[in-house]
Design a protein around this motif. Structure first.
Motif, PDB file in Angstrom:
ATOM      1  N   VAL A 115      -2.657 -21.823  -1.091  1.00  0.00           N
ATOM      2  CA  VAL A 115      -1.742 -20.723  -1.519  1.00  0.00           C
ATOM      3  C   VAL A 115      -2.895 -19.668  -2.099  1.00  0.00           C
ATOM      4  CG1 VAL A 115      -0.006 -19.599  -2.687  1.00  0.00           C
ATOM      5  CG2 VAL A 115       0.355 -21.691  -1.571  1.00  0.00           C
ATOM      6  N   TRP A 116      -3.895 -20.074  -2.883  1.00  0.00           N
ATOM      7  CA  TRP A 116      -4.707 -19.139  -3.642  1.00  0.00           C
ATOM      8  C   TRP A 116      -5.541 -18.149  -2.509  1.00  0.00           C
ATOM      9  CZ3 TRP A 116      -9.973 -19.249  -3.277  1.00  0.00           C
ATOM     10  CH2 TRP A 116     -10.258 -20.272  -2.941  1.00  0.00           C
ATOM     11  N   VAL A 117      -5.815 -18.958  -1.609  1.00  0.00           N
ATOM     12  CA  VAL A 117      -6.523 -18.024  -0.485  1.00  0.00           C
ATOM     13  C   VAL A 117      -5.669 -16.937   0.087  1.00  0.00           C
ATOM     14  CG1 VAL A 117      -7.601 -18.338   2.055  1.00  0.00           C
ATOM     15  CG2 VAL A 117      -8.052 -20.092   0.167  1.00  0.00           C
ATOM     16  N   TRP A 118      -4.447 -16.971   0.202  1.00  0.00           N
ATOM     17  CA  TRP A 118      -3.581 -16.068   0.808  1.00  0.00           C
ATOM     18  C   TRP A 118      -3.284 -14.911  -0.182  1.00  0.00           C
ATOM     19  CZ3 TRP A 118      -3.118 -15.987   5.713  1.00  0.00           C
ATOM     20  CH2 TRP A 118      -3.096 -17.060   6.320  1.00  0.00           C
ATOM     21  N   ILE A 119      -3.440 -15.451  -1.619  1.00  0.00           N
ATOM     22  CA  ILE A 119      -3.122 -14.250  -2.644  1.00  0.00           C
ATOM     23  C   ILE A 119      -4.451 -13.603  -2.655  1.00  0.00           C
ATOM     24  CG2 ILE A 119      -2.833 -14.172  -5.226  1.00  0.00           C
ATOM     25  CD1 ILE A 119      -1.300 -16.648  -5.049  1.00  0.00           C
ATOM     26  N   VAL A 120      -5.708 -14.115  -2.525  1.00  0.00           N
ATOM     27  CA  VAL A 120      -6.978 -13.476  -2.728  1.00  0.00           C
ATOM     28  C   VAL A 120      -6.934 -12.458  -1.567  1.00  0.00           C
ATOM     29  CG1 VAL A 120      -9.569 -13.846  -2.513  1.00  0.00           C
ATOM     30  CG2 VAL A 120      -8.216 -15.088  -3.938  1.00  0.00           C
ATOM     31  N   LEU A 121      -6.552 -12.887  -0.292  1.00  0.00           N
ATOM     32  CA  LEU A 121      -6.640 -12.094   1.007  1.00  0.00           C
ATOM     33  C   LEU A 121      -5.652 -10.907   0.705  1.00  0.00           C
ATOM     34  CD1 LEU A 121      -6.863 -14.859   3.884  1.00  0.00           C
ATOM     35  CD2 LEU A 121      -8.415 -13.056   3.039  1.00  0.00           C
ATOM     36  N   ALA A 122      -4.316 -10.971   0.084  1.00  0.00           N
ATOM     37  CA  ALA A 122      -3.446 -10.003  -0.200  1.00  0.00           C
ATOM     38  C   ALA A 122      -4.026  -8.910  -1.166  1.00  0.00           C
ATOM     39  CB  ALA A 122      -2.129 -10.557  -0.552  1.00  0.00           C
ATOM     40  N   VAL A 123      -4.605  -9.624  -2.235  1.00  0.00           N
ATOM     41  CA  VAL A 123      -5.202  -8.445  -3.234  1.00  0.00           C
ATOM     42  C   VAL A 123      -6.377  -7.856  -2.378  1.00  0.00           C
ATOM     43  CG1 VAL A 123      -6.666  -8.420  -5.330  1.00  0.00           C
ATOM     44  CG2 VAL A 123      -4.450 -10.141  -5.300  1.00  0.00           C
ATOM     45  N   ALA A 124      -7.003  -8.463  -1.667  1.00  0.00           N
ATOM     46  CA  ALA A 124      -8.262  -7.722  -1.005  1.00  0.00           C
ATOM     47  C   ALA A 124      -7.835  -6.511  -0.220  1.00  0.00           C
ATOM     48  CB  ALA A 124      -9.163  -8.867  -0.235  1.00  0.00           C
ATOM     49  N   VAL A 125      -6.494  -6.910   0.781  1.00  0.00           N
ATOM     50  CA  VAL A 125      -6.375  -5.724   1.426  1.00  0.00           C
ATOM     51  C   VAL A 125      -5.622  -4.659   0.737  1.00  0.00           C
ATOM     52  CG1 VAL A 125      -4.305  -5.247   3.023  1.00  0.00           C
ATOM     53  CG2 VAL A 125      -5.711  -7.296   3.490  1.00  0.00           C
ATOM     54  N   VAL A 126      -5.130  -4.858  -0.562  1.00  0.00           N
ATOM     55  CA  VAL A 126      -4.476  -4.045  -1.284  1.00  0.00           C
ATOM     56  C   VAL A 126      -5.577  -3.285  -1.715  1.00  0.00           C
ATOM     57  CG1 VAL A 126      -3.137  -3.323  -3.419  1.00  0.00           C
ATOM     58  CG2 VAL A 126      -2.190  -4.968  -1.750  1.00  0.00           C
ATOM     59  N   VAL A 127      -6.699  -3.826  -2.399  1.00  0.00           N
ATOM     60  CA  VAL A 127      -7.762  -3.041  -3.016  1.00  0.00           C
ATOM     61  C   VAL A 127      -8.415  -2.102  -1.840  1.00  0.00           C
ATOM     62  CG1 VAL A 127     -10.074  -3.394  -3.844  1.00  0.00           C
ATOM     63  CG2 VAL A 127      -8.255  -4.565  -4.762  1.00  0.00           C
ATOM     64  N   ALA A 128      -8.805  -2.716  -0.568  1.00  0.00           N
ATOM     65  CA  ALA A 128      -9.192  -2.125   0.418  1.00  0.00           C
ATOM     66  C   ALA A 128      -8.462  -0.746   0.647  1.00  0.00           C
ATOM     67  CB  ALA A 128      -9.583  -2.733   1.710  1.00  0.00           C
ATOM     68  N   GLY A 129      -7.175  -0.846   0.803  1.00  0.00           N
ATOM     69  CA  GLY A 129      -6.402   0.354   0.782  1.00  0.00           C
ATOM     70  C   GLY A 129      -6.572   1.160  -0.099  1.00  0.00           C
ATOM     71  N   LEU A 130      -6.612   0.920  -1.064  1.00  0.00           N
ATOM     72  CA  LEU A 130      -6.896   1.979  -2.512  1.00  0.00           C
ATOM     73  C   LEU A 130      -8.043   2.483  -2.333  1.00  0.00           C
ATOM     74  CD1 LEU A 130      -5.322  -0.244  -5.595  1.00  0.00           C
ATOM     75  CD2 LEU A 130      -4.346   1.616  -4.542  1.00  0.00           C
ATOM     76  N   VAL A 131      -9.096   1.930  -2.040  1.00  0.00           N
ATOM     77  CA  VAL A 131     -10.393   2.538  -1.719  1.00  0.00           C
ATOM     78  C   VAL A 131     -10.452   3.632  -0.887  1.00  0.00           C
ATOM     79  CG1 VAL A 131     -12.790   1.920  -1.127  1.00  0.00           C
ATOM     80  CG2 VAL A 131     -11.918   0.522  -2.590  1.00  0.00           C
ATOM     81  N   VAL A 132      -9.799   3.458   0.209  1.00  0.00           N
ATOM     82  CA  VAL A 132      -9.680   4.257   1.465  1.00  0.00           C
ATOM     83  C   VAL A 132      -8.818   5.443   1.124  1.00  0.00           C
ATOM     84  CG1 VAL A 132      -8.667   4.755   3.753  1.00  0.00           C
ATOM     85  CG2 VAL A 132      -9.913   2.439   3.357  1.00  0.00           C
ATOM     86  N   ALA A 133      -7.784   5.050   0.357  1.00  0.00           N
ATOM     87  CA  ALA A 133      -6.725   6.374  -0.226  1.00  0.00           C
ATOM     88  C   ALA A 133      -7.779   7.334  -1.284  1.00  0.00           C
ATOM     89  CB  ALA A 133      -5.652   5.709  -0.904  1.00  0.00           C
ATOM     90  N   LEU A 134      -8.424   6.445  -1.884  1.00  0.00           N
ATOM     91  CA  LEU A 134      -9.323   7.379  -2.818  1.00  0.00           C
ATOM     92  C   LEU A 134     -10.376   8.421  -2.080  1.00  0.00           C
ATOM     93  CD1 LEU A 134      -9.849   5.102  -5.826  1.00  0.00           C
ATOM     94  CD2 LEU A 134      -8.411   7.051  -5.868  1.00  0.00           C
ATOM     95  N   ARG A 135     -11.151   7.789  -1.298  1.00  0.00           N
ATOM     96  CA  ARG A 135     -12.055   8.593  -0.432  1.00  0.00           C
ATOM     97  C   ARG A 135     -11.474   9.712   0.518  1.00  0.00           C
ATOM     98  NH1 ARG A 135     -16.519   4.151   1.736  1.00  0.00           N
ATOM     99  NH2 ARG A 135     -16.990   3.406  -0.141  1.00  0.00           N
ATOM    100  N   LEU A 136     -10.202   9.175   0.985  1.00  0.00           N
ATOM    101  CA  LEU A 136      -9.558  10.496   1.621  1.00  0.00           C
ATOM    102  C   LEU A 136      -9.309  11.479   0.691  1.00  0.00           C
ATOM    103  CD1 LEU A 136      -7.277   8.438   4.217  1.00  0.00           C
ATOM    104  CD2 LEU A 136      -9.346   9.707   4.546  1.00  0.00           C
ATOM    105  N   THR A 137      -8.822  11.259  -0.641  1.00  0.00           N
ATOM    106  CA  THR A 137      -8.453  12.304  -1.569  1.00  0.00           C
ATOM    107  C   THR A 137      -9.651  13.041  -2.049  1.00  0.00           C
ATOM    108  OG1 THR A 137      -6.705  10.681  -2.242  1.00  0.00           O
ATOM    109  CG2 THR A 137      -7.389  12.551  -3.700  1.00  0.00           C
ATOM    110  N   ARG A 138     -10.732  12.273  -2.243  1.00  0.00           N
ATOM    111  CA  ARG A 138     -12.028  13.112  -2.530  1.00  0.00           C
ATOM    112  C   ARG A 138     -12.430  13.976  -1.544  1.00  0.00           C
ATOM    113  NH1 ARG A 138     -15.139   8.173  -5.247  1.00  0.00           N
ATOM    114  NH2 ARG A 138     -14.169   8.071  -7.215  1.00  0.00           N
ATOM    115  N   ARG A 139     -12.326  13.551  -0.138  1.00  0.00           N
ATOM    116  CA  ARG A 139     -12.516  14.347   0.962  1.00  0.00           C
ATOM    117  C   ARG A 139     -11.883  15.897   1.038  1.00  0.00           C
ATOM    118  NH1 ARG A 139     -13.526  10.281   6.035  1.00  0.00           N
ATOM    119  NH2 ARG A 139     -15.620   9.213   5.063  1.00  0.00           N
ATOM    120  N   GLU A 140     -10.642  15.563   0.705  1.00  0.00           N
ATOM    121  CA  GLU A 140      -9.571  16.695   0.693  1.00  0.00           C
ATOM    122  C   GLU A 140      -9.851  17.617  -0.451  1.00  0.00           C
ATOM    123  OE1 GLU A 140      -5.395  15.257   0.775  1.00  0.00           O
ATOM    124  OE2 GLU A 140      -5.903  14.391   2.898  1.00  0.00           O
ATOM    125  N   ASN A 141     -10.375  17.381  -1.332  1.00  0.00           N
ATOM    126  CA  ASN A 141     -10.469  18.171  -2.617  1.00  0.00           C
ATOM    127  C   ASN A 141     -11.868  18.947  -2.689  1.00  0.00           C
ATOM    128  OD1 ASN A 141      -8.259  17.625  -3.785  1.00  0.00           O
ATOM    129  ND2 ASN A 141      -9.077  15.744  -5.053  1.00  0.00           N
TER     130      ASN A 141
END
Length: 188
Positions: free
Chosen positions: A162-188
């Motif tokens: 189960v810990w593998v699935w949890i790590v994968l879920a956290v990695a997906v959420v973190v990757a999404g946040l990184v993409v969101a922050l980069r998109l926000t910086r480009r718009e400003n």
């Protein structure tokens, strides 16, 4: 405006991902036992039966029964059929409270373990003098009630912990946040 929509979408996706992972994180539990927890028995059982909430696999020395005055029952070779584990037992010991301890591997690669306490209201005679006790087949070696040294805990074949699935879920959420922050910086 775009960032708020993207952030909300990311949040919804994260919640959906974690919601979908919840059933995978549910652990197998003991549903019932024979003897039942808290039961008072006039005669000792010749077999124990444990029923779990999901399929299980056996580990070394999966069942042990001990009681008053250092009484240890001989537990024969345990067998598993889906969610049910059974094992023949030879009871010996005085009147009193006995503890059945169990440990099995569940489908999600975790171990389900616990204990069931029950009482004997009459002493159990020694295996050699009792015809009521279930004989342990000579083809199936008996397991001692004394815990054997435990082997390294491993994941049943073909299953990810189960810990593998949890790590994968956290990695997906973190990757999404990184993409969101980069998109926000480009718009400003």
């Amino acid at each position: 405006m775009r960032f708020k929509r993207f952030g909300a979408s990311l949040l919804v996706a994260g919640v959906a991902l974690l919601g979908a992972a919840t059933p995978a994180m549910a652990h197998t539990e003991l549903k019932s036992s024979d003897p039942e927890s808290g039961a008072s028995l006039a005669t000792p059982p010749t077999q124990v039966k444990l029923t779990f909430s999901g399929p299980v696999a056996l580990v070394d020395n999966p069942i042990q029964i001990t009681g008053p005055e250092n009484a240890s029952w001989t537990v024969g070779r345990a067998e598993v059929a889906g969610t049910v584990v059974t094992a023949p037992v030879q009871a010996v010991g005085p009147v009193g409270e006995y503890t059945l301890r169990y440990k099995v591997a569940s489908e999600d690669s975790h171990f389900a373990s616990g204990s069931v306490k029950f009482n004997l209201s009459a002493p159990a005679s020694s295996p050699s003098s009792s015809s009521a006790a279930a004989p342990v087949s000579s083809a199936a070696p008996a397991t001692s009630a004394t815990p054997a040294p435990q082997a390294e805990e491993t994941t049943p074949e073909g299953l990810l912990p189960v810990w593998v699935w949890i790590v994968l879920a956290v990695a997906v959420v973190v990757a999404g946040l990184v993409v969101a922050l980069r998109l926000t910086r480009r718009e400003n």
